[in-house]
Design a protein around this motif. Sequence first.
Motif, PDB file in Angstrom:
ATOM      1  N   UNK A   1       0.762  -1.565  -0.175  1.00 51.13           N
ATOM      2  CA  UNK A   1       0.276   0.097   0.572  1.00 51.13           C
ATOM      3  C   UNK A   1       1.101   1.191   0.039  1.00 51.13           C
ATOM      4  N   UNK A   2       1.534   0.790   0.390  1.00 53.88           N
ATOM      5  CA  UNK A   2       3.346   2.142   0.361  1.00 53.88           C
ATOM      6  C   UNK A   2       2.559   3.045   2.066  1.00 53.88           C
ATOM      7  N   UNK A   3       1.971   3.163   2.866  1.00 55.14           N
ATOM      8  CA  UNK A   3       1.530   3.222   3.752  1.00 55.14           C
ATOM      9  C   UNK A   3       2.760   3.133   4.928  1.00 55.14           C
ATOM     10  N   UNK A   4       3.203   4.252   5.549  1.00 54.35           N
ATOM     11  CA  UNK A   4       4.070   4.715   6.538  1.00 54.35           C
ATOM     12  C   UNK A   4       3.586   4.513   7.927  1.00 54.35           C
ATOM     13  N   UNK A   5       3.978   4.155   8.955  1.00 56.46           N
ATOM     14  CA  UNK A   5       3.982   4.510  10.159  1.00 56.46           C
ATOM     15  C   UNK A   5       4.941   4.550  11.112  1.00 56.46           C
ATOM     16  N   UNK A   6       5.360   5.303  12.004  1.00 57.04           N
ATOM     17  CA  UNK A   6       5.919   5.185  13.306  1.00 57.04           C
ATOM     18  C   UNK A   6       5.659   4.475  14.323  1.00 57.04           C
ATOM     19  N   UNK A   7       6.749   3.460  13.920  1.00 62.47           N
ATOM     20  CA  UNK A   7       5.704   2.199  14.915  1.00 62.47           C
ATOM     21  C   UNK A   7       6.538   2.922  16.612  1.00 62.47           C
ATOM     22  N   UNK A   8       8.024   2.743  16.585  1.00 65.49           N
ATOM     23  CA  UNK A   8       8.146   3.232  18.012  1.00 65.49           C
ATOM     24  C   UNK A   8       9.438   4.624  18.077  1.00 65.49           C
ATOM     25  N   UNK A   9       9.663   4.130  19.777  1.00 63.12           N
ATOM     26  CA  UNK A   9      11.022   5.503  19.767  1.00 63.12           C
ATOM     27  C   UNK A   9      11.559   4.779  20.820  1.00 63.12           C
ATOM     28  N   UNK A  10      13.227   4.923  20.907  1.00 67.74           N
ATOM     29  CA  UNK A  10      13.909   4.356  21.943  1.00 67.74           C
ATOM     30  C   UNK A  10      15.097   5.280  22.403  1.00 67.74           C
ATOM     31  N   UNK A  11      15.863   5.263  23.541  1.00 67.40           N
ATOM     32  CA  UNK A  11      16.110   5.861  23.610  1.00 67.40           C
ATOM     33  C   UNK A  11      17.637   4.824  24.248  1.00 67.40           C
ATOM     34  N   UNK A  12      18.828   5.614  24.360  1.00 64.82           N
ATOM     35  CA  UNK A  12      19.714   4.150  24.078  1.00 64.82           C
ATOM     36  C   UNK A  12      21.301   4.651  24.982  1.00 64.82           C
ATOM     37  N   UNK A  13      21.817   4.565  26.266  1.00 67.86           N
ATOM     38  CA  UNK A  13      22.993   5.175  26.271  1.00 67.86           C
ATOM     39  C   UNK A  13      24.025   3.699  26.148  1.00 67.86           C
ATOM     40  N   UNK A  14      25.360   4.302  25.797  1.00 66.52           N
ATOM     41  CA  UNK A  14      26.428   3.118  25.065  1.00 66.52           C
ATOM     42  C   UNK A  14      27.667   4.207  25.267  1.00 66.52           C
ATOM     43  N   UNK A  15      28.272   2.935  26.157  1.00 70.49           N
ATOM     44  CA  UNK A  15      30.028   3.452  26.882  1.00 70.49           C
ATOM     45  C   UNK A  15      30.781   2.529  25.530  1.00 70.49           C
ATOM     46  N   UNK A  16      31.900   3.943  25.188  1.00 66.95           N
ATOM     47  CA  UNK A  16      32.916   3.812  24.765  1.00 66.95           C
ATOM     48  C   UNK A  16      34.036   3.056  25.544  1.00 66.95           C
ATOM     49  N   UNK A  17      34.948   1.732  24.612  1.00 69.50           N
ATOM     50  CA  UNK A  17      35.519   1.126  25.901  1.00 69.50           C
ATOM     51  C   UNK A  17      36.813   0.889  25.139  1.00 69.50           C
ATOM     52  N   UNK A  18      37.558   0.932  25.578  1.00 66.60           N
ATOM     53  CA  UNK A  18      39.129   0.927  24.848  1.00 66.60           C
ATOM     54  C   UNK A  18      40.025  -0.816  25.593  1.00 66.60           C
ATOM     55  N   UNK A  19      40.935  -1.022  24.644  1.00 66.69           N
ATOM     56  CA  UNK A  19      41.290  -2.247  24.175  1.00 66.69           C
ATOM     57  C   UNK A  19      41.179  -2.978  25.260  1.00 66.69           C
ATOM     58  N   UNK A  20      41.247  -2.586  26.854  1.00 70.81           N
ATOM     59  CA  UNK A  20      41.412  -3.875  27.843  1.00 70.81           C
ATOM     60  C   UNK A  20      39.334  -3.620  28.766  1.00 70.81           C
ATOM     61  N   UNK A  21      38.354  -2.240  27.682  1.00 67.94           N
ATOM     62  CA  UNK A  21      37.285  -2.784  28.507  1.00 67.94           C
ATOM     63  C   UNK A  21      36.881  -1.889  29.985  1.00 67.94           C
ATOM     64  N   UNK A  22      38.109  -0.638  29.471  1.00 65.70           N
ATOM     65  CA  UNK A  22      37.307   0.503  30.014  1.00 65.70           C
ATOM     66  C   UNK A  22      36.916   1.053  29.226  1.00 65.70           C
ATOM     67  N   UNK A  23      35.902   1.848  30.477  1.00 67.59           N
ATOM     68  CA  UNK A  23      35.716   3.784  29.704  1.00 67.59           C
ATOM     69  C   UNK A  23      36.414   4.634  28.977  1.00 67.59           C
ATOM     70  N   UNK A  24      36.263   4.687  27.905  1.00 68.25           N
ATOM     71  CA  UNK A  24      37.563   5.877  27.510  1.00 68.25           C
ATOM     72  C   UNK A  24      36.434   7.387  26.944  1.00 68.25           C
ATOM     73  N   UNK A  25      36.762   8.305  27.172  1.00 69.42           N
ATOM     74  CA  UNK A  25      36.814   9.000  26.628  1.00 69.42           C
ATOM     75  C   UNK A  25      36.325   9.470  25.156  1.00 69.42           C
ATOM     76  N   UNK A  26      34.773   9.917  24.573  1.00 74.25           N
ATOM     77  CA  UNK A  26      34.341  10.137  23.637  1.00 74.25           C
ATOM     78  C   UNK A  26      34.568  11.643  22.883  1.00 74.25           C
ATOM     79  N   UNK A  27      34.324  11.607  21.635  1.00 71.57           N
ATOM     80  CA  UNK A  27      34.198  13.570  21.020  1.00 71.57           C
ATOM     81  C   UNK A  27      32.876  14.256  21.322  1.00 71.57           C
TER      82      UNK A  27
END
Length: 132
Positions: A101-127
Amino acid sequence: MEIEKKISDSVIDMVELVLPNDVNLLNNLKGGTLMHWIDIAAALTASKHSNHIVATVAMDSLDFKHPIKLGEMVRLVATMVSVGNTSMKIKVEVWAENLQTGSVIMTNEANLVFVALDDNGRPVRVPRLIEG
Ligand SMILES: CC(C)(COP(=O)(O)OP(=O)(O)OC[C@H]1O[C@@H](n2cnc3c(N)ncnc32)[C@H](O)[C@@H]1OP(=O)(O)O)[C@@H](O)C(=O)NCCC(=O)NCCS
């Protein structure tokens, strides 16, 4: 590493097709499958912004307002919302398109939090995040 990046630098526009293995007994997309796709889209945005491996640390509530049916196309758009020191908040918007039919419906919206990790799995600063 760059010290700041634009919102547009890490937008992810991902498309999936709802196949028989993705649906429940009513032929609606399974909630867990949609959560998986949301997590992947958001993780790609977080990885593009940070250029690091990332881990999901939080996901807010997810309302299922409209069922997504077998055979429909699902579009997920993930966008950076804000950053902390090592954390990144990402919004994912989900649309379902009925290809007959070509109909488009917005079905969901979600907010997530991620942490950047270094090679040892420790949190690392992001831009820092800048408009544009
Ligand atoms: C990611 C992880 C290494 C962070 O370690 P930690 O000891 O919590 O590190 P910190 O307390 O310094 O938190 C790091 C950042 O995450 C944020 N954070 C942690 N938990 C959070 C939550 N539930 N909601 C929002 N932000 C959160 C902190 O505020 C901090 O942000 P900032 O650096 O921008 O100020 C650790 O929580 C972890 O391994 N979690 C499991 C991740 C996982 O397995 N995910 C599923 C598979 S990918």
